[in-house]
Write a protein that holds these residues in place. Structure first.
Motif, PDB file in Angstrom:
ATOM      1  N   LEU A 153      21.045  59.266  -0.276  1.00 59.47           N
ATOM      2  CA  LEU A 153      20.002  59.807   0.587  1.00 59.47           C
ATOM      3  C   LEU A 153      20.602  60.588   1.755  1.00 59.47           C
ATOM      4  O   LEU A 153      20.138  61.684   2.091  1.00 59.47           O
ATOM      5  CB  LEU A 153      19.128  58.664   1.108  1.00 59.47           C
ATOM      6  CG  LEU A 153      17.967  59.040   2.022  1.00 59.47           C
ATOM      7  CD1 LEU A 153      17.022  60.006   1.323  1.00 59.47           C
ATOM      8  CD2 LEU A 153      17.221  57.802   2.476  1.00 59.47           C
ATOM      9  N   LEU A 154      21.659  60.048   2.365  1.00 63.72           N
ATOM     10  CA  LEU A 154      22.292  60.721   3.489  1.00 63.72           C
ATOM     11  C   LEU A 154      22.886  62.060   3.077  1.00 63.72           C
ATOM     12  O   LEU A 154      22.666  63.086   3.745  1.00 63.72           O
ATOM     13  CB  LEU A 154      23.377  59.816   4.082  1.00 63.72           C
ATOM     14  CG  LEU A 154      24.189  60.396   5.247  1.00 63.72           C
ATOM     15  CD1 LEU A 154      23.280  60.715   6.424  1.00 63.72           C
ATOM     16  CD2 LEU A 154      25.284  59.431   5.663  1.00 63.72           C
ATOM     17  N   PHE A 155      23.621  62.078   1.974  1.00 64.11           N
ATOM     18  CA  PHE A 155      24.239  63.332   1.536  1.00 64.11           C
ATOM     19  C   PHE A 155      23.205  64.329   1.025  1.00 64.11           C
ATOM     20  O   PHE A 155      23.424  65.543   1.095  1.00 64.11           O
ATOM     21  CB  PHE A 155      25.286  63.055   0.460  1.00 64.11           C
ATOM     22  CG  PHE A 155      26.556  62.471   0.992  1.00 64.11           C
ATOM     23  CD1 PHE A 155      27.369  63.198   1.847  1.00 64.11           C
ATOM     24  CD2 PHE A 155      26.939  61.181   0.668  1.00 64.11           C
ATOM     25  CE1 PHE A 155      28.547  62.665   2.352  1.00 64.11           C
ATOM     26  CE2 PHE A 155      28.111  60.629   1.166  1.00 64.11           C
ATOM     27  CZ  PHE A 155      28.918  61.377   2.012  1.00 64.11           C
ATOM     28  N   SER A 156      22.082  63.840   0.521  1.00 63.19           N
ATOM     29  CA  SER A 156      21.022  64.759   0.098  1.00 63.19           C
ATOM     30  C   SER A 156      20.426  65.491   1.301  1.00 63.19           C
ATOM     31  O   SER A 156      20.076  66.672   1.210  1.00 63.19           O
ATOM     32  CB  SER A 156      19.930  63.999  -0.659  1.00 63.19           C
ATOM     33  OG  SER A 156      19.219  63.129   0.214  1.00 63.19           O
ATOM     34  N   ILE A 157      20.331  64.798   2.447  1.00 65.86           N
ATOM     35  CA  ILE A 157      19.826  65.445   3.657  1.00 65.86           C
ATOM     36  C   ILE A 157      20.803  66.519   4.127  1.00 65.86           C
ATOM     37  O   ILE A 157      20.404  67.629   4.508  1.00 65.86           O
ATOM     38  CB  ILE A 157      19.602  64.388   4.756  1.00 65.86           C
ATOM     39  CG1 ILE A 157      18.475  63.433   4.341  1.00 65.86           C
ATOM     40  CG2 ILE A 157      19.257  65.052   6.088  1.00 65.86           C
ATOM     41  CD1 ILE A 157      18.283  62.267   5.282  1.00 65.86           C
ATOM     42  N   GLY A 181      20.532  69.380   1.714  1.00 61.75           N
ATOM     43  CA  GLY A 181      19.288  70.117   1.937  1.00 61.75           C
ATOM     44  C   GLY A 181      19.392  71.050   3.115  1.00 61.75           C
ATOM     45  O   GLY A 181      18.900  72.184   3.071  1.00 61.75           O
ATOM     46  N   GLY A 182      20.054  70.602   4.185  1.00 64.44           N
ATOM     47  CA  GLY A 182      20.244  71.467   5.345  1.00 64.44           C
ATOM     48  C   GLY A 182      21.144  72.642   5.037  1.00 64.44           C
ATOM     49  O   GLY A 182      20.895  73.770   5.490  1.00 64.44           O
ATOM     50  N   VAL A 183      22.219  72.417   4.264  1.00 68.85           N
ATOM     51  CA  VAL A 183      23.146  73.498   3.921  1.00 68.85           C
ATOM     52  C   VAL A 183      22.479  74.529   3.011  1.00 68.85           C
ATOM     53  O   VAL A 183      22.642  75.743   3.190  1.00 68.85           O
ATOM     54  CB  VAL A 183      24.410  72.917   3.257  1.00 68.85           C
ATOM     55  CG1 VAL A 183      25.299  74.035   2.721  1.00 68.85           C
ATOM     56  CG2 VAL A 183      25.183  72.054   4.243  1.00 68.85           C
ATOM     57  N   LEU A 184      21.716  74.057   2.035  1.00 69.69           N
ATOM     58  CA  LEU A 184      21.134  74.966   1.046  1.00 69.69           C
ATOM     59  C   LEU A 184      19.864  75.651   1.545  1.00 69.69           C
ATOM     60  O   LEU A 184      19.648  76.840   1.280  1.00 69.69           O
ATOM     61  CB  LEU A 184      20.822  74.200  -0.243  1.00 69.69           C
ATOM     62  CG  LEU A 184      22.016  73.646  -1.013  1.00 69.69           C
ATOM     63  CD1 LEU A 184      21.544  72.825  -2.194  1.00 69.69           C
ATOM     64  CD2 LEU A 184      22.927  74.773  -1.484  1.00 69.69           C
ATOM     65  N   PHE A 185      19.001  74.909   2.254  1.00 68.19           N
ATOM     66  CA  PHE A 185      17.672  75.417   2.572  1.00 68.19           C
ATOM     67  C   PHE A 185      17.375  75.488   4.069  1.00 68.19           C
ATOM     68  O   PHE A 185      16.274  75.896   4.446  1.00 68.19           O
ATOM     69  CB  PHE A 185      16.606  74.547   1.904  1.00 68.19           C
ATOM     70  CG  PHE A 185      16.797  74.380   0.422  1.00 68.19           C
ATOM     71  CD1 PHE A 185      16.553  75.426  -0.452  1.00 68.19           C
ATOM     72  CD2 PHE A 185      17.233  73.177  -0.097  1.00 68.19           C
ATOM     73  CE1 PHE A 185      16.728  75.258  -1.819  1.00 68.19           C
ATOM     74  CE2 PHE A 185      17.411  73.004  -1.457  1.00 68.19           C
ATOM     75  CZ  PHE A 185      17.165  74.054  -2.324  1.00 68.19           C
TER      76      PHE A 185
END
Length: 348
Positions: free
Chosen positions: A297-301, A304-308
């Motif tokens: 969950l932490l790395f997905s956040i 998400g910030g890097v990509l979008f």
């Protein structure tokens, strides 16, 4: 000799497939901003479906009437909340925006005797220089706000359309898959919808818990603009890990301008509330929901910030839930032929 043309043909077919895959990946990358907005519309449709489904079941009304009732309920709740708390929250938010600069100045004044004020000012000046200055970015900020409003309207309208005809869009998505895999894809979509529904319900409970306790705690401690800070905590709780940290910053800074000891109590308040939420509320609301590993969950956040960008941070957690369930269904269960708990199933 006949085998050589056949090997060339196989090589060309594989090369064409590889080029098609790379081209499709590049297309998705170019459309990533649109795709994250589509996912936002899916979230809106799930929320509306959650409200419309019990209305349809209890009153026996057609789907369009249940959806209309759901839209009216959401609009009514927002309107009532604005009527009851909007004026006070706006007043406190304005006072908070005025108090934050004064609190920042007070923080620098308190750090001056320790020799830490000048390094802090230099660091802030360096950040402003790297960003091109605040004034030079006014136009870009205004354009970003306008774009954000347009994107929000697109997500809302798209979510209503998706909620109005879910089977149409679901069927179209399934038809993109070869017939042999459609049953698995349909089951994966059903599991994803269930997981997303349970995750949203769990976040709503957590957000309400955090908002109420934050407001009550800040009011007891005598922190100004407690209602506005509680609303900020309620909204930012939607984003795990990052949201609570961001919500605590203005409260601690504002308290520090009044008394450093008060700032310490405010920081302790936020820590205690997060501990209660993480150790008491979350285990209860997630008993039948998808159990997403914290590191994932932490790395997905972060991803998400890097990509979008900022939108990716907001939608990263629910998107990770959907992808996690799809991978469990299509790969762990089917490809590896193993049994895993799906959201909504009882956990041992």
């Amino acid at each position: 000799m006949s085998g050589q043309p056949m090997s060339h043909r196989i090589f060309i077919e594989r090369l064409v497939i590889a080029i098609a895959i790379v081209g499709f990946a590049l297309l998705l990358w170019e459309l990533r901003d649109l795709l994250i907005l589509v996912f936002g519309a899916v979230l809106v449709s799930v929320i509306l479906s959650l409200i419309a489904l019990p209305i349809r079941q209890r009153l026996g009304v057609p789907p369009w009437a249940g959806l209309l009732a759901a839209v009216l309920i959401v609009a009514g709740v927002i309107g009532i909340a604005l009527g009851m708390f909007g004026a006070e929250t706006a007043r406190q938010a304005a006072a908070l925006s005025d108090a934050i600069p004064r609190a920042w100045a007070a923080l620098q004044a308190r750090l001056e005797p320790m020799g830490l004020a000048e390094p802090l000012r230099q660091a802030i000046a360096g950040l402003e220089a790297n960003s091109g200055g605040v004034l030079s970015n006014v136009g870009r900020i205004a354009m970003s706000i306008g774009s954000g409003i347009a994107d929000a309207l697109l997500v809302l309208v798209g979510g209503i359309y998706l909620a109005a005809q879910p089977r149409l869009y679901r069927g179209g998505l399934v038809k993109l898959v070869p017939p042999g895999g459609r049953a698995n894809v349909e089951q994966a979509l059903d599991d994803s919808w269930t997981a997303l529904r349970l995750w949203l319900l769990g976040r709503l409970v957590s957000m309400t818990f955090i908002g109420l306790l934050t407001g009550i705690g800040l009011w007891i401690l005598g922190v100004p603009a407690a209602l506005a800070l509680a609303v900020i905590a309620f909204i930012l709780e939607f984003v795990p890990y990052v949201g609570p940290i961001l919500a605590s910053i203005p409260a601690i800074l504002l308290a520090f301008a009044i008394d450093p000891m008060l700032a310490l109590w405010v920081a302790l308040l936020y820590v205690v509330i997060q501990q209660l939420e993480g150790n008491v509320i979350e285990p209860l609301v997630q008993q039948r929901a998808v159990d997403l590993p914290p590191a994932l969950l932490l790395f997905s956040i972060v991803a998400g910030g890097v990509l979008f960008g900022a939108v990716g941070v907001i939608f990263a957690a629910p998107l990770a839930v959907v992808l996690f369930v799809i991978v469990k269904r299509l790969y762990v269960r089917e490809a590896l032929n193993t049994e895993t708990d799906m959201p909504g199933e009882a956990k041992d």
